[in-house]
Design a protein around this motif. Structure first.
Motif, PDB file in Angstrom:
ATOM      1  N   GLU A 185       0.636  -0.815   0.072  1.00  0.00           N
ATOM      2  CA  GLU A 185       0.223  -0.159  -0.140  1.00  0.00           C
ATOM      3  C   GLU A 185       0.661   1.178  -0.330  1.00  0.00           C
ATOM      4  OE1 GLU A 185      -3.267   0.231  -0.450  1.00  0.00           O
ATOM      5  OE2 GLU A 185      -3.774  -1.942  -0.354  1.00  0.00           O
ATOM      6  N   ALA A 186       2.023   1.265   1.018  1.00  0.00           N
ATOM      7  CA  ALA A 186       2.948   2.626   0.913  1.00  0.00           C
ATOM      8  C   ALA A 186       3.665   2.826  -0.485  1.00  0.00           C
ATOM      9  CB  ALA A 186       3.827   2.405   2.286  1.00  0.00           C
ATOM     10  N   ALA A 187       3.752   1.513  -1.292  1.00  0.00           N
ATOM     11  CA  ALA A 187       4.069   1.837  -2.815  1.00  0.00           C
ATOM     12  C   ALA A 187       3.544   2.039  -3.600  1.00  0.00           C
ATOM     13  CB  ALA A 187       4.948  -0.082  -2.848  1.00  0.00           C
ATOM     14  N   ARG A 188       2.099   1.534  -3.973  1.00  0.00           N
ATOM     15  CA  ARG A 188       0.590   2.462  -4.551  1.00  0.00           C
ATOM     16  C   ARG A 188       0.809   3.421  -3.557  1.00  0.00           C
ATOM     17  NH1 ARG A 188      -2.112  -2.569  -3.446  1.00  0.00           N
ATOM     18  NH2 ARG A 188      -1.055  -4.525  -4.655  1.00  0.00           N
ATOM     19  N   ILE A 189       0.824   3.912  -2.948  1.00  0.00           N
ATOM     20  CA  ILE A 189       0.447   5.510  -2.296  1.00  0.00           C
ATOM     21  C   ILE A 189       1.229   6.322  -2.958  1.00  0.00           C
ATOM     22  CG2 ILE A 189       0.496   7.139  -0.550  1.00  0.00           C
ATOM     23  CD1 ILE A 189      -0.567   5.126   1.076  1.00  0.00           C
ATOM     24  N   SER A 193       3.747   2.007 -10.188  1.00  0.00           N
ATOM     25  CA  SER A 193       3.195   0.916 -11.076  1.00  0.00           C
ATOM     26  C   SER A 193       3.054  -1.080 -10.457  1.00  0.00           C
ATOM     27  CB  SER A 193       2.622   1.108 -11.676  1.00  0.00           C
ATOM     28  OG  SER A 193       4.717   0.345 -12.353  1.00  0.00           O
ATOM     29  N   GLU A 194       1.820  -1.389 -10.862  1.00  0.00           N
ATOM     30  CA  GLU A 194       2.204  -3.005 -10.465  1.00  0.00           C
ATOM     31  C   GLU A 194       2.861  -3.446 -10.692  1.00  0.00           C
ATOM     32  OE1 GLU A 194       0.664  -4.453  -8.418  1.00  0.00           O
ATOM     33  OE2 GLU A 194      -1.137  -3.066  -7.856  1.00  0.00           O
ATOM     34  N   PHE A 195       4.262  -3.202 -11.364  1.00  0.00           N
ATOM     35  CA  PHE A 195       5.357  -3.974 -12.422  1.00  0.00           C
ATOM     36  C   PHE A 195       6.559  -3.429 -11.209  1.00  0.00           C
ATOM     37  CE2 PHE A 195       3.020  -5.019 -15.971  1.00  0.00           C
ATOM     38  CZ  PHE A 195       3.541  -6.257 -16.763  1.00  0.00           C
ATOM     39  N   THR A 196       5.854  -1.919 -10.897  1.00  0.00           N
ATOM     40  CA  THR A 196       6.731  -1.394  -9.787  1.00  0.00           C
ATOM     41  C   THR A 196       7.378  -1.855  -8.442  1.00  0.00           C
ATOM     42  OG1 THR A 196       7.038   0.898 -11.399  1.00  0.00           O
ATOM     43  CG2 THR A 196       8.069   0.526  -8.686  1.00  0.00           C
ATOM     44  N   THR A 197       5.744  -1.742  -8.317  1.00  0.00           N
ATOM     45  CA  THR A 197       5.486  -2.301  -6.714  1.00  0.00           C
ATOM     46  C   THR A 197       6.532  -4.142  -6.706  1.00  0.00           C
ATOM     47  OG1 THR A 197       3.608  -0.946  -6.554  1.00  0.00           O
ATOM     48  CG2 THR A 197       4.127  -3.156  -4.442  1.00  0.00           C
ATOM     49  N   PHE A 198       6.661  -4.393  -7.863  1.00  0.00           N
ATOM     50  CA  PHE A 198       6.306  -6.174  -7.672  1.00  0.00           C
ATOM     51  C   PHE A 198       7.921  -6.170  -8.059  1.00  0.00           C
ATOM     52  CE2 PHE A 198       8.273  -9.878 -10.504  1.00  0.00           C
ATOM     53  CZ  PHE A 198       7.901 -10.987  -9.425  1.00  0.00           C
TER      54      PHE A 198
END
Length: 289
Positions: A185-189, A193-198
C-alpha cells in the motif's frame, strides 16, 4: 535449601548437555547415512575394473586409480561433437530455464497472493493438483504440442516445458502471502505501478523463496535427459553424451560410467551448498523463522 537448589540445577544442566550430545549424534548418524550413496559413488569411481566386477561389492577401494576418469575423457574426445558442446548445452538449458522459471513463477504468484479476481481459488487448486503429477505423465501432451509448434530438436523444447513448473509457483505464492500488505500500500500511495511494486518491493523481499526455487529447478534441469525431444548430436546435453559413452560397452566402460555419475553429481551439489548459506542468511535478515 540453597545447596539443594544448586544440585538440582546441576542435574538439569548435565541432563541438557547429555541430551544435546545425544541429539547431535543422532543427527550426525542420519546425515552420514544420507551421504552414503554419494560417498559410495565417489569411491566406486576410483576402483579398477576387477574391483568393480567383484561380488559381493566392497565399500572400500583397495587399489585406487584415476583410469576411469582418464578413460571417460578419452572416450569423450573421440566423439563427433566436442565435449565442451555438451557441457555448454547443459549449462545453457539449466541457467536459462531456471532464470525464466523463477521470473514467470514469481510474476504469476504475485497476483495469486496479493490480488482478488474471479477464478483465483480455482486456478490455485489446479496448481496444487499439478504437484501430484510427475513429468512423465504430461510428457506425451507436451511432445505433441512441441511437435506441432516445430520446436522439437531445439533448445526451446528443453526449456519451455520447465518454465511453467508448478512447484516454483506454489512456493513463491505461499511466501509472498507472508509479506505485509502495508508495504504494498505504501508503494501504491507513492505512485508505483504494479510492475514497479513487484520488481522494487515484492521480489527483493522474496529472496529466500527465490533461491530455494533456483536450487530445485537447477538440479532438475541439470539432470534432464530428454532423449525423445533432441536428435541432433550438437543439441544433446551432457548427461545424454555420457549415457551414450557408457552404453557403447556397459561392462568394459563400467569404470567410465562410475566416473560420469560423479561428474554429473558435482554441479548440483555445489549449487546447493553455495545457495543454502544465502537462503539461511536471507531468512535471518528478513526475520523469518
Amino acid at each position: 535449601m540453597f545447596s539443594l537448589t544448586r544440585k538440582k540445577a546441576g542435574i538439569h544442566a548435565r541432563r541438557s548437555l547429555t541430551g544435546n550430545i545425544a541429539v547431535f549424534g543422532f543427527v550426525a548418524v542420519l546425515g552420514l547415512f544420507s551421504a552414503l550413496p554419494f560417498i559410495f559413488a565417489v569411491i566406486t569411481s576410483f576402483k579398477p575394473i576387477d574391483e568393480l566386477l567383484q561380488f559381493p561389492p566392497r565399500f572400500v577401494v583397495v587399489r585406487p586409480t584415476l583410469e576411469n576418469y582418464l578413460d571417460l575423457f578419452q572416450l569423450a574426445s573421440n566423439m563427433w561433437v566436442p565435449l565442451f558442446r555438451y557441457v555448454f548445452n547443459t549449462t545453457f538449458v539449466a541457467v536459462v530455464g531456471t532464470a525464466l522459471h523463477v521470473l514467470f513463477a514469481s510474476m504469476a504468484a504475485y497476483p495469486l497472493a496479493k490480488h482478488r479476481f474471479p477464478g483465483k481459488r480455482v486456478m490455485f487448486s489446479v496448481i496444487v493438483m499439478a504437484l501430484m503429477f510427475v513429468p512423465q505423465v504430461t510428457f506425451i501432451p507436451q511432445f505433441v504440442l512441441l511437435s506441432k509448434l516445430g520446436l522439437v530438436d531445439t533448445y526451446a523444447a528443453l526449456v519451455l516445458p520447465w518454465i511453467g513448473a508448478s512447484l516454483g509457483l506454489f512456493l513463491m505464492k505461499q511466501f509472498i502471502e507472508q509479506l505485509p500488505d502495508a508495504i504494498l500500500e505504501a508503494a501504491r500511495i507513492d505512485g508505483a505501478s504494479e510492475f514497479t511494486t513487484f520488481f522494487r518491493v515484492v521480489w527483493p523481499n522474496t529472496m529466500p523463496a527465490t533461491l530455494t526455487v533456483v536450487i530445485f529447478q537447477f538440479i532438475n534441469l541439470w539432470n534432464y535427459s530428454p532423449k525423445e525431444l533432441v536428435y541432433s548430436e550438437s543439441a544433446k546435453v551432457f548427461r545424454m553424451a555420457l549415457e551414450q559413452i557408457v552404453a557403447g560397452d556397459p561392462v568394459a566402460r563400467m569404470g567410465a560410467g562410475a566416473a560420469a555419475s560423479v561428474i554429473l553429481m558435482l554441479p548440483p551439489i555445489l549449487v546447493f551448498v553455495a545457495l543454502q548459506r544465502k537462503v539461511v542468511e536471507t531468512m535471518t535478515f528478513a526475520g523469518i523463522k
